[in-house]
Structure formats: C-alpha cells, structure tokens
Scaffold this active site. Structure first.
Site, PDB file in Angstrom:
ATOM      1  N   SER A 188       0.608  -0.963  -0.158  1.00 49.71           N
ATOM      2  CA  SER A 188       0.039  -0.051   0.002  1.00 49.71           C
ATOM      3  C   SER A 188       0.736   1.321   0.032  1.00 49.71           C
ATOM      4  O   SER A 188       1.470   1.383  -0.925  1.00 49.71           O
ATOM      5  CB  SER A 188      -1.095  -0.089   1.225  1.00 49.71           C
ATOM      6  OG  SER A 188      -1.904   0.854   1.159  1.00 49.71           O
ATOM      7  N   ASP A 241       0.296   6.550  -8.673  1.00 43.75           N
ATOM      8  CA  ASP A 241       0.285   7.944  -9.254  1.00 43.75           C
ATOM      9  C   ASP A 241      -0.236   8.942  -7.956  1.00 43.75           C
ATOM     10  O   ASP A 241      -1.144   9.707  -8.402  1.00 43.75           O
ATOM     11  CB  ASP A 241      -0.745   8.286 -10.316  1.00 43.75           C
ATOM     12  CG  ASP A 241      -1.908   7.685 -10.226  1.00 43.75           C
ATOM     13  OD1 ASP A 241      -2.374   7.334  -9.157  1.00 43.75           O
ATOM     14  OD2 ASP A 241      -2.814   7.853 -11.282  1.00 43.75           O
ATOM     15  N   GLU A 245      -8.880  -1.489  -2.848  1.00 37.95           N
ATOM     16  CA  GLU A 245      -8.235  -2.313  -3.730  1.00 37.95           C
ATOM     17  C   GLU A 245      -8.652  -1.956  -5.011  1.00 37.95           C
ATOM     18  O   GLU A 245      -7.873  -1.622  -5.922  1.00 37.95           O
ATOM     19  CB  GLU A 245      -8.254  -3.735  -3.689  1.00 37.95           C
ATOM     20  CG  GLU A 245      -7.294  -4.746  -4.305  1.00 37.95           C
ATOM     21  CD  GLU A 245      -5.855  -4.479  -3.547  1.00 37.95           C
ATOM     22  OE1 GLU A 245      -5.099  -5.169  -4.018  1.00 37.95           O
ATOM     23  OE2 GLU A 245      -5.874  -3.786  -2.709  1.00 37.95           O
ATOM     24  N   LYS A 282      -2.617   1.489 -15.421  1.00 40.04           N
ATOM     25  CA  LYS A 282      -1.958   2.370 -16.169  1.00 40.04           C
ATOM     26  C   LYS A 282      -0.462   2.336 -15.930  1.00 40.04           C
ATOM     27  O   LYS A 282       0.399   2.430 -16.882  1.00 40.04           O
ATOM     28  CB  LYS A 282      -2.419   3.872 -15.836  1.00 40.04           C
ATOM     29  CG  LYS A 282      -3.900   4.180 -15.967  1.00 40.04           C
ATOM     30  CD  LYS A 282      -3.961   5.471 -15.617  1.00 40.04           C
ATOM     31  CE  LYS A 282      -5.584   5.491 -15.611  1.00 40.04           C
ATOM     32  NZ  LYS A 282      -6.045   6.968 -14.787  1.00 40.04           N
ATOM     33  N   HIS A 286      -7.860  -5.322  -0.513  1.00 38.36           N
ATOM     34  CA  HIS A 286      -6.613  -4.618   0.323  1.00 38.36           C
ATOM     35  C   HIS A 286      -6.492  -5.043   1.423  1.00 38.36           C
ATOM     36  O   HIS A 286      -6.807  -4.548   2.765  1.00 38.36           O
ATOM     37  CB  HIS A 286      -7.087  -3.194   0.392  1.00 38.36           C
ATOM     38  CG  HIS A 286      -6.085  -2.253   0.263  1.00 38.36           C
ATOM     39  ND1 HIS A 286      -5.313  -2.025  -0.882  1.00 38.36           N
ATOM     40  CD2 HIS A 286      -5.249  -1.538   1.534  1.00 38.36           C
ATOM     41  CE1 HIS A 286      -4.413  -0.857  -0.604  1.00 38.36           C
ATOM     42  NE2 HIS A 286      -4.435  -0.742   0.940  1.00 38.36           N
TER      43      HIS A 286
END
Length: 325
Positions: free
Chosen positions: A166, A194, A270, A279, A302
């Site tokens: 994470s 990102d 998640e 991406k 997650h």
C-alpha cells in the site's frame, strides 16, 4: 451542447468517485490496513533479532527486526503500511514472513515505526496526535541502516530488494529509482502508483490525518511542490526501465477469493488503486520495460492475506534476482 453535457457528466462521476474515496479512506484501511492472516507471526525459536540502530538524521535509534541470511547475504527490506505500529513491523504482526524466509539466503529487514511516513525525508517535523518527531526515513534506509548492517551483521549494502504494501509499495519503487545500486529489486503490493495526480494529494492527506493526525504538507509541501512528482512512481518509469530494476507489481481486483479479506473497505480500496496499477503496467510496457512481473488480474482485496501470498510467491524470484546462496 453534447460536448458540454458530456464534460459535466464526466466531472460528476469524478466528484462521486472522489467523495466515495474520501469517505472510505479515513478510518478504514487508510492506504495500509487489512486484516491479519490466520498464520500471523512466525513460530518461536527463529533467529530474529530486535536491533536498535542509531540514526543521526532522525535524532534517535530506530527499532529494526532482523533475521540474517548468512554472511554477505543480500537483503530484503519489508516496508509497512500507513498504520505502521511502534512495537512490531506489520509484516511480522500479520504474516509468518520470518519463517517463510528462514534459511533462504536472504537477510530479512523490517524497520519498525514510520506511521504515515511514506518512508520519505519530510520537509518539516512529523507532527501528529502523539506529538512531533523527525521523519528522515529515506536517509535512514539508504545510508544509515545499510552501513550499520554491513558493519555489524555482514549484510551486503548493495543489491537489495525493497518490498512494500500500500503506502510503502510506491515507496519501494521510489527508493529503487533514486538508489538503484542498493535496490535492484522493488516489490509494490496494492499501491497507489500516481500519488501526485488528480485527487491523490487530497486523499493521501485525509488518510494521513486519520492515521496519526499527520499532514501531507509537512511531508512534501503543497500539491504543487516538486516533491510530489519526485515521489510518484508513474513519473519515473523511464528510470526503472533504464536501470533494468526487477519489479514485482501486484494489485487485486477488489473481489475477495478463498483467501479472505471480504469486507467493504478492503474491497473498495483495492478497486480504487487498481486503475493506477493498470496504467503503470501499460506505461512500463510502452517504455520498453521487460523485467517485471505484473499480477493484476486475480481476485484480491486490500488485506494481508493477499500481500502475504505475494511475498511467498516472489521468494524464488527474489533469490534468483539477488543471487542468494
């Protein structure tokens, strides 16, 4: 008119996603959490040491859990999530990682603490609900700790791996970008790839506020500050490709499997970070990258059940990539 209506609908969708994420991140798993696995903690009797490693950069000694892989062995740094505790590293609390990697030829290093730190060198003191402290984690992990381990535990200071969940998944990648001789391998599990883009800074700030009362602006300044771009893995793919860094990238699809993790927060989070991983994979392939494992298609939420499974799965790859004996 059609174009304007389309833009309004798209903007509305972004607002709804952002609002849902903002509501879900604080108090849930906060870019970090997840339930413990059934086999949490390794069995007693393993040669695990609890070190106190001095850090001039942070003005105190840092607790480090350590298991030797033998003289001059390569190291695997296991980095914790946003809600890192001060007693044990989450990898030890939630998985039998030391047991899995016992006699693997790899030294296992688990720094303890660093809640909400992103394992970064902060601009300002890290002030939260428990008071203020100095966060210079990048300096500690890339200078002070490897030097100490080399001198005192015969661990190779170069040719290591950083593996994080994470919050720390992006940290592992960034450490390998700026310290490619030390970290030739980076594992990112369920990370937001990102963080500088879109609502990333705002959502990270909300999560950090909930996980300890910290401020993202104390870490990297306002969202316009270059530090946000410096710590954004998606903007440093060319360096990862040029350095031929070995990557292991995992993110589930938000649907639980037989491993568990069936709860709405873990499923939502998640699924929320998944798009940034897809991406990243596309950009990595477009840049000519050819030294990565991408596990992005499987069911998973997650939570630690899946991160532990990935650490187990990458063991052989780590041994081969780092030259474990």
């Amino acid at each position: 008119m059609t174009d304007v209506s389309g833009k309004i609908r798209a903007w509305g969708r972004r607002l709804l996603v952002g609002a849902a994420a903002a509501a879900a991140l604080p108090g849930l798993v906060g870019l970090a959490g997840g339930a413990a696995t059934a086999g949490a903690f390794s069995r007693p009797g393993l040669p695990v040491e609890y070190l106190q490693v001095p850090s001039a950069a942070m003005g105190r000694s840092i607790k480090v859990q350590f298991q030797s892989g033998g003289d001059n062995s390569p190291a695997v740094y296991l980095l914790d999530g946003l809600r890192a505790q001060d007693d044990y590293n989450g990898w030890d609390i939630n998985t039998p990682a030391f047991e899995w990697y016992y006699q693997s030829g790899l030294s296992v290093i688990m720094p303890v603490g660093g809640q909400s730190s992103f394992y970064s060198d902060w601009y300002s003191p890290a002030c939260g609900k428990a008071g203020c402290t100095t966060y210079k984690w990048e300096t500690f992990l890339t200078s002070e700790l490897p030097q100490w381990l080399s001198a005192n535990r015969s661990v190779k200071p170069t040719g290591s791996a950083a593996v994080g969940i994470s919050m720390a998944g992006s940290s592992a990648l960034i450490l390998s970008v700026y310290h490619p001789q030390q970290f030739i391998y980076a594992g990112s599990l369920s990370a937001l790839m990102d963080p500088s883009q879109g609502m990333g800074p705002s959502l990270i700030g909300l999560a950090m506020g909930d996980a300890g009362g910290y401020k993202a602006s104390d870490m990297w300044g306002p969202s316009s500050d270059p530090a946000w771009q410096r710590n954004d893995p998606s903007l440093h793919i060319p360096e990862l490709v040029a350095n031929n860094t070995r990557l292991w990238i995992y993110c589930g699809n938000g649907t639980p499997s037989e491993l568990g993790g069936a709860n709405v927060p873990a499923e939502f989070l998640e699924n929320f970070v998944r798009s940034s991983n897809l991406k990243f994979q596309d950009a990595y392939n477009a840049a000519g990258g050819h030294n990565a494992v991408f596990n992005l298609d499987a069911n998973g939420t997650h939570s630690w059940e899946y991160w532990g499974a990935q650490l187990n799965a990458m063991k052989g790859d780590l041994q081969a990539s780092l030259g474990a004996r």
